[in-house]
Scaffold this motif. Structure first.
Motif, PDB file in Angstrom:
ATOM      1  N   VAL A  13     -41.906 -12.666  72.549  1.00 58.24           N
ATOM      2  CA  VAL A  13     -40.833 -12.761  73.537  1.00 58.24           C
ATOM      3  C   VAL A  13     -41.366 -12.560  74.949  1.00 58.24           C
ATOM      4  O   VAL A  13     -41.071 -13.333  75.864  1.00 58.24           O
ATOM      5  N   VAL A  74     -39.421  -5.711  77.139  1.00 57.45           N
ATOM      6  CA  VAL A  74     -39.204  -6.495  75.922  1.00 57.45           C
ATOM      7  C   VAL A  74     -40.272  -6.207  74.871  1.00 57.45           C
ATOM      8  O   VAL A  74     -40.726  -7.108  74.163  1.00 57.45           O
ATOM      9  N   ARG A 100     -34.766  -5.101  76.052  1.00 56.14           N
ATOM     10  CA  ARG A 100     -34.499  -5.682  74.741  1.00 56.14           C
ATOM     11  C   ARG A 100     -34.056  -4.573  73.807  1.00 56.14           C
ATOM     12  O   ARG A 100     -34.640  -3.488  73.787  1.00 56.14           O
ATOM     13  N   VAL A 118     -30.404  -7.122  76.172  1.00 57.93           N
ATOM     14  CA  VAL A 118     -30.249  -8.279  75.298  1.00 57.93           C
ATOM     15  C   VAL A 118     -30.471  -7.790  73.885  1.00 57.93           C
ATOM     16  O   VAL A 118     -31.486  -7.150  73.595  1.00 57.93           O
ATOM     17  N   VAL A 124     -34.277 -14.633  72.472  1.00 64.12           N
ATOM     18  CA  VAL A 124     -34.243 -13.475  73.374  1.00 64.12           C
ATOM     19  C   VAL A 124     -34.855 -13.821  74.724  1.00 64.12           C
ATOM     20  O   VAL A 124     -34.310 -13.472  75.773  1.00 64.12           O
TER      21      VAL A 124
END
Length: 220
Positions: A13, A74, A100, A118, A124
């Protein structure tokens, strides 16, 4: 002119997100504790990389946190992402911080902390990229000139304890799609007579050009 963005985590990601941001003329610095992970970055990436832990203050300073517009945490660890987001938001006052989140059971805690996030396992990078591109937190989706926002309602700073949905909609030309009580015990699709309270979680459709004036109703 692009934004200054720090991406913490260079797995699938993080590397995808960093490459997308770099290709859109942003100044991107990627932070990861494993230097080998930087090999995940695509050939189009022209930003910088720093080996280190994302919630370490010294590492963030080296990455340019004091002048950055956004930090996206993330990594594959909810705890690391939360700590990174907290340090960036609370200590360095970064205007837009996104984390994340793997465990959906922690969504309420993130909302109460005022942190953008998120949650999910697919798309994502695209969702974080969309949030960064919108220029503000609380972004869910866009439809032409409209944006869908999810936020905690701020009534105290507006000198109120409650407000009717219709009153808020008429004053700002918005549409309240759904809301959830601050205690998390009930959620509803509202009518114009539904009453909202301070801290209720609200899903709303707002014209992009009106977000600035509407932002006083959003808890920071």
């Amino acid at each position: 002119m692009g934004s200054n963005i720090i991406v913490v985590g260079c797995g699938r990601v993080g590397s995808q997100l960093a490459s997308m941001l770099s290709e859109n003329d942003n100044n991107v610095c990627v932070v990861d504790k494993d230097a080998a992970s930087f090999a995940n970055l695509g050939s189009g990436f022209n930003g910088s990389v720093i080996e280190g832990v994302g919630f370490d203050e010294a590492v963030l300073r080296r990455a340019g946190v004091e002048t950055c517009d956004c930090v996206a945490a993330v990594t594959q660890s909810d705890n690391a992402n939360l700590m990174t987001a907290e340090v960036a938001a609370r200590l360095f006052n970064v205007p837009h911080v996104i984390a994340r989140l793997y465990n959906p059971g922690h969504e309420r805690a993130y909302e109460q902390l005022g942190l953008d996030y998120v949650c999910g396992t697919s798309l994502v990078a695209e969702e974080v990229f969309s949030k960064i591109s919108s220029g503000h937190g609380f972004h869910v989706d866009s439809f032409g000139e409209f944006e869908v926002l999810r936020f905690s309602l701020d009534l105290k700073d507006n000198g109120m304890t409650s407000i009717r949905v219709g009153q808020l909609e008429r004053a700002h030309d918005i549409r309240i799609i759904a809301f959830e009580r601050a205690d998390g015990r009930a959620s509803s699709i509202p009518s114009s007579d539904s009453v909202l309270g301070h801290g209720d979680s609200v899903l709303a459709c707002v014209r992009h050009r009106l977000i600035g004036s509407f932002s006083r109703w959003i808890q920071n």
